[in-house]
Design an enzyme around this catalytic site. Structure first.
Site, PDB file in Angstrom:
ATOM      1  NE  ARG A 133     -74.907   6.092 -39.650  1.00 36.45           N
ATOM      2  CZ  ARG A 133     -75.197   7.012 -40.564  1.00 36.45           C
ATOM      3  NH1 ARG A 133     -74.214   7.474 -41.332  1.00 36.45           N
ATOM      4  NH2 ARG A 133     -76.412   7.471 -40.689  1.00 36.45           N
ATOM      5  CG  ASP A 169     -72.960  16.048 -37.282  1.00 39.33           C
ATOM      6  OD1 ASP A 169     -72.647  16.256 -38.467  1.00 39.33           O
ATOM      7  OD2 ASP A 169     -73.659  16.823 -36.608  1.00 39.33           O
ATOM      8  CD  GLU A 214     -84.304   9.708 -31.843  1.00 41.23           C
ATOM      9  OE1 GLU A 214     -84.697   8.832 -32.638  1.00 41.23           O
ATOM     10  OE2 GLU A 214     -83.113  10.006 -31.712  1.00 41.23           O
ATOM     11  NE  ARG A 270     -78.430  15.693 -39.232  1.00 42.13           N
ATOM     12  CZ  ARG A 270     -78.734  15.191 -40.433  1.00 42.13           C
ATOM     13  NH1 ARG A 270     -78.920  13.892 -40.585  1.00 42.13           N
ATOM     14  NH2 ARG A 270     -78.865  16.001 -41.471  1.00 42.13           N
ATOM     15  N   GLY A 271     -76.443  11.040 -37.647  1.00 37.69           N
ATOM     16  CA  GLY A 271     -75.571  10.079 -38.288  1.00 37.69           C
ATOM     17  C   GLY A 271     -74.332  10.630 -38.954  1.00 37.69           C
ATOM     18  N   GLY A 276     -90.015   6.769 -43.325  1.00 39.66           N
ATOM     19  CA  GLY A 276     -91.064   7.773 -43.270  1.00 39.66           C
ATOM     20  C   GLY A 276     -90.638   9.023 -42.532  1.00 39.66           C
TER      21      GLY A 276
END
Length: 620
Positions: free
Chosen positions: A84, A82, A146, A79-80, A112
């Protein structure tokens, strides 16, 4: 005109506002923000090349370079917002620095609502899948979808390994969607139907049941542990390729490793020597594979003898530098390369395999001495010439010897019959073939593959031929050592192959000395290159395959008319030549000892030939 322009500007700003609203909605789901993402692919050893995709603001367009054909070692899902810029970035760089092909699924690049084919391919083509489950991981539809895919690939394909990292969340909280993780997850429940929710919950349950790590305490230490675990799991991917049908190698490996393991903190040069085709490279590669997981820096430089001829020492130096430091084309001459390697590698604990070294200069250019490397380094060298190992001062020198009869039979049968013993109808012929190889692994493998599936008549023809001439592939491999000799050394080798196996080398040395062949030096060179052996009583010995090679070299001087060859040893050919009055004793005198030959040597040679039924003296 003005109304037209005004309406055009209004349409432009309206479209821009709509696009901005779409991006904001997507970013709310994926946590997008401007960042630098690097998609990295490396080759099998450890080199890496990167393509940087930079997004400077939210209006910039970005396209991923990942294609369905790319293969990775590791896929990172996170999760970016959190992790990245913190833990995930440190882990990603730690993996890449270790030479691990890593795909970082940065949500900045997502387009998308659905996972695209490129991302699916990245998951499918990665060996290890690492979801980093942070507090807000469950608030992202993209991350949850994912994770569902990741678990599907793990469950459906045995070659996918999932190693979860629970970043500041409890595995139990992920499993049951409680605590802070559960709070973030439940914000999604009202927006999706039960079928989708059930898939997410099942994936979260499955991943939390897996063995992974909890990120508590020092994150740098955790990154090291994850990298080491990944390297360990990928060990087979990095290992050097070995023959499938290895026989009897464990005892050799144990002898070398017994020495290496006792000197854990010392920098060691380990040399393996022996004749061509004896299995030096296979032994060295097996040892390399056993040690590989202990080293962050490693290099295998294959076939140095040939590579040096084709490309020069500078090419080999650059290859070594690239493998260890990931820097290309650093040197353009040997001396600069020596200075560069000796200074830049000093703090590196390395594992290096230098295969088929045939000249002192090669070792001096690539691994001059122990203090070029950090303590604990291992430099493995294979060569046909033991002198090279002595000159560099290796810490341990190991001679690779022939296989015994039982091992030879097993190795041959695995190649010829795909089993450890021959079928009943081939048992006798198998023993005949194996007896011609003298325990040489190369010969056993070549002949086994050559005879695999052939009819008995073909075997009989091959056996008859092998009793005179080694197989072409074996001959070519062995001849490399012969071609490296000087003229006088070649003559000594051929004389031994044709006449002097089993005789006292001191007697023949009088003849070679009279010819100007410098026998003391020549014998020593032949011995160090594993072309001959000298017994305690000075008896000259030679491997059967090398004997046959030497005799074939002489035959090639004139295949049809033996009287024009430099040497005759076959009793039938000698009788044929003598009975045809095509050679005389006076001619023999001219051909053999050269110059100021001593008659006692001629008489000794004639006496030996008569004794062995190679020559019949009779009045003409």
């Amino acid at each position: 005109m003005a109304p037209i322009l005004l309406s055009g500007l209004a349409l432009y700003f309206l479209n821009k506002k709509k696009n901005s609203m779409r991006r904001n909605a997507r970013d709310a789901d994926t946590g997008a923000s401007g960042s630098l993402t690097t998609l990295t692919e490396t080759n099998s050893g450890a080199s890496s090349s990167s393509t940087a995709l930079t997004k400077t603001d939210n209006s910039a367009s970005t396209s991923s370079t990942v294609t369905t054909g790319n293969h990775y070692d590791v896929f990172l899902s996170f999760r970016g917002p959190d992790t990245r810029e913190g833990f995930t970035d440190h882990l990603y760089n730690g993996l890449v620095d270790a030479g691990i092909r890593t795909f970082r699924d940065d949500d900045e690049l997502r387009q998308g609502e659905k996972i695209g084919p490129d991302l699916l391919a990245a998951i499918e083509n990665s060996k290890i899948l690492i979801p980093i489950l942070s507090v807000n991981y469950g608030s992202s539809k993209w991350c949850l979808d994912e994770l569902v895919r990741i678990m599907e690939f793990k469950n459906n394909f045995m070659d996918h390994l999932v190693l979860p990292i629970f970043y500041k969340v409890e595995p139990a909280h992920v499993r049951h969607q409680i605590g802070s993780f559960g709070d973030a997850f439940h914000t999604r429940e009202r927006r999706f139907d039960q079928t989708i929710l059930d898939k997410w919950k099942q994936a979260l349950k499955e991943v939390s049941d897996l063995k992974g790590w909890e990120a508590k305490g020092y994150e740098g230490e955790l990154v090291k542990k994850v990298v080491q675990k990944v390297l360990s799991e990928l060990k087979k991917e990095f290992e050097l390729v070995l023959p499938e049908n290895l026989v009897g190698i464990n005892s050799h490996v144990e002898k070398v490793m017994d020495f290496v393991d006792k000197k854990f903190n010392a920098t060691l040069f380990v040399g393996i020597h022996g004749m061509g085709g004896i299995g030096k490279t296979t032994l060295a590669k097996t040892i390399y594979n056993k040690l590989f997981h202990q080293f962050d820096y490693h290099s295998f430089i294959a076939d140095i003898r040939e590579s040096c001829k084709r490309n020069g020492l500078e090419y080999l130096q650059n290859q070594l530098i690239y493998d260890i430091l990931k820097q290309k084309n650093q040197v353009y001459n040997k001396d600069v390369g020596i200075k560069f390697i000796s200074s830049k590698f000093e703090g590196k604990r390395v594992l290096i395999l230098l295969d088929d070294v045939d000249d002192d200069d090669q070792l001096k250019a690539l691994a001059g001495n122990h203090n070029w490397f950090s303590s604990g380094s291992r430099i493995i060298i294979t060569t046909r010439n033991k002198t090279i190992l002595d000159n560099v001062g290796v810490d341990y020198s190991y001679e690779q010897k022939e296989m015994d009869m039982n091992q030879s039979l097993i190795l041959f049968c695995r190649h010829a019959f795909r089993r450890d013993s021959p079928p009943g109808e081939f048992e006798q012929d198998t023993h005949k073939v194996v007896s011609t190889t003298g325990g040489l692994p190369l010969s056993l493998e070549v002949l086994g593959s050559f005879l695999c599936g052939k009819k008995p008549t073909f075997w009989h023809d091959t056996i008859n031929k092998l009793q005179k001439v080694p197989h072409k592939k074996v001959r070519e491999k062995l001849r490399i050592s012969y071609e490296a000799l000087e003229h006088g050394q070649k003559q000594i080798f051929l004389d031994i192959a044709c006449f002097f196996i089993g005789t006292d080398g001191r007697i023949a040395s009088y003849m070679w000395d009279a010819c100007g062949f410098f026998p003391e030096e020549g014998i020593e060179i032949l011995r160090f290159m594993s072309l001959i052996k000298v017994g305690d009583d000075q008896e000259l010995r030679m491997h059967d395959q090398l004997r046959d090679l030497g005799r074939e070299i002489v035959r090639e001087e004139n295949q049809q008319e033996p009287q024009y060859r430099s040497r005759l040893w076959d009793s039938q050919e000698v009788l044929k030549v003598l009975k045809g009055n095509k050679v005389t004793v006076s001619l023999l005198l001219l051909l053999s000892p050269c110059g100021t030959v001593k008659m006692m040597l001629v008489f000794y040679l004639l006496f030996t030939l008569v004794n062995k039924d190679l020559l019949i003296l009779s009045p003409f």
